[in-house]
Design an enzyme around this catalytic site. Structure first.
Site, short mmCIF file in Angstrom:
data_model
loop_
_atom_site.label_atom_id
_atom_site.label_comp_id
_atom_site.label_asym_id
_atom_site.label_seq_id
_atom_site.Cartn_x
_atom_site.Cartn_y
_atom_site.Cartn_z
CG ASP A 105 1.91 -3.25 0.64
OD1 ASP A 105 1.05 -3.74 -0.10
OD2 ASP A 105 2.21 -2.04 0.64
CE LYS A 122 -1.66 1.87 4.88
NZ LYS A 122 -2.31 1.04 3.85
CD GLU A 170 -2.88 3.78 1.73
OE1 GLU A 170 -3.59 3.11 0.98
OE2 GLU A 170 -1.72 3.45 2.02
CE LYS A 187 -1.25 -8.30 1.57
NZ LYS A 187 -2.24 -7.25 1.68
C1 5RP Z 1 -2.18 0.92 -0.74
C2 5RP Z 1 -1.88 0.11 0.48
C3 5RP Z 1 -2.62 -1.17 0.64
O1 5RP Z 1 -3.21 -1.19 1.90
C4 5RP Z 1 -1.64 -2.32 0.53
O2 5RP Z 1 -0.92 -2.21 -0.68
C5 5RP Z 1 -2.37 -3.68 0.57
O3 5RP Z 1 -3.15 -3.82 -0.58
P1 5RP Z 1 -4.04 -5.09 -0.86
O4 5RP Z 1 -5.22 -5.03 0.04
O5 5RP Z 1 -4.43 -4.94 -2.32
O6 5RP Z 1 -3.22 -6.33 -0.64
O7 5RP Z 1 -1.09 0.46 1.31
O8 5RP Z 1 -1.36 2.06 -0.83
#
Ligand code: 5RP
Length: 219
Positions: A85, A95, A104, A122
């Site tokens: 994120d 994240k 994760e 990001k």
């Molecule tokens: C899920 C995560 C994702 O990696 C993070 O939210 C980014 O998501 P996106 O690729 O949809 O932007 O940590 O738990």
């Protein structure tokens, strides 16, 4: 396709260059990883299979016929590919936007190399632009929320979300992150916290950033 999705798609495909023959690949979760899984499908004969971080990713992988392994049955995991994120210049991340942070974190810790794939939106100077997700055992939700207020944050209960591990998510707003590894430890130490979405102690090793000028690689 929107520009942001094109950037996510481009880093998803760019991650293939780090995959060697007969490897088992750790696979993350989210809209960026969705593109990575599509890319992985094009080389599925080359790899042995994957370890998946969520039911959502597993569903996509199963549809493509990519074998999924149980992490407990592996001696080692060479590589983990996932998004974030937020990511800072030290490759520390937030994240858990998708709620899969605990699995994760387990896969990230196991893998020898963590490759983070993100679009340029990001990138942050300091982590904490958005909320920090925390997975908590339901019984401890109130205790953890109080402790987080004591640490200076504003916890918000993620309604109607039960994680794959049967727990709740608290999203912490307004938290000043001066020392990310220290804050990660402090939050981890609150009884009832399963995991915190600060990935500063096990950060990324390589970051691929999708920009309108092409892919930037940070090592
Ligand atoms: C899920 C995560 C994702 O990696 C993070 O939210 C980014 O998501 P996106 O690729 O949809 O932007 O940590 O738990």
């Amino acid at each position: 396709m929107k520009i942001k999705d094109k950037l996510k798609q481009s880093v998803g495909w760019a991650a293939l260059q780090y995959i060697k023959s007969n490897q088992i690949i750790g696979v993350g979760t989210g809209s960026t990883v969705k593109y990575f899984i599509e890319a992985l499908n094009s080389i599925k004969e080359k790899i042995d299979g994957v370890v998946s971080s969520s039911d959502h990713s597993s569903d996509q992988l199963k549809k493509l016929g990519i074998p999924i392994y149980n992490l407990n049955n592996l001696n080692e995991l060479a590589i983990y590919i996932d998004s974030a994120d937020e990511i800072d210049m030290h490759m520390q991340m937030i994240k858990g936007g998708g709620g899969a942070l605990t699995k994760e974190k387990i896969i990230a810790k196991t893998a020898k190399k963590f490759i983070c794939i993100v679009d340029s939106s990001k990138q942050v100077d300091i982590l904490g632009r958005g909320p920090i997700p925390i997975e908590v055992i339901p019984m401890a939700r109130s205790l953890v929320a109080k402790e987080l207020i004591r640490l200076g944050g504003l916890p918000e209960f993620r309604k109607n979300v039960i994680t794959e591990n049967g727990n709740n998510i608290l999203d912490i707003h307004n938290m000043k992150i001066i020392d990310a590894p220290l804050l990660e430890t402090k939050i981890n130490n609150i009884p009832g916290v399963v995991s915190v979405g600060i990935f500063a102690q096990r950060k990324a090793d390589i970051v691929l950033i999708g920009t309108e000028e092409g892919i930037k690689i940070i090592k």
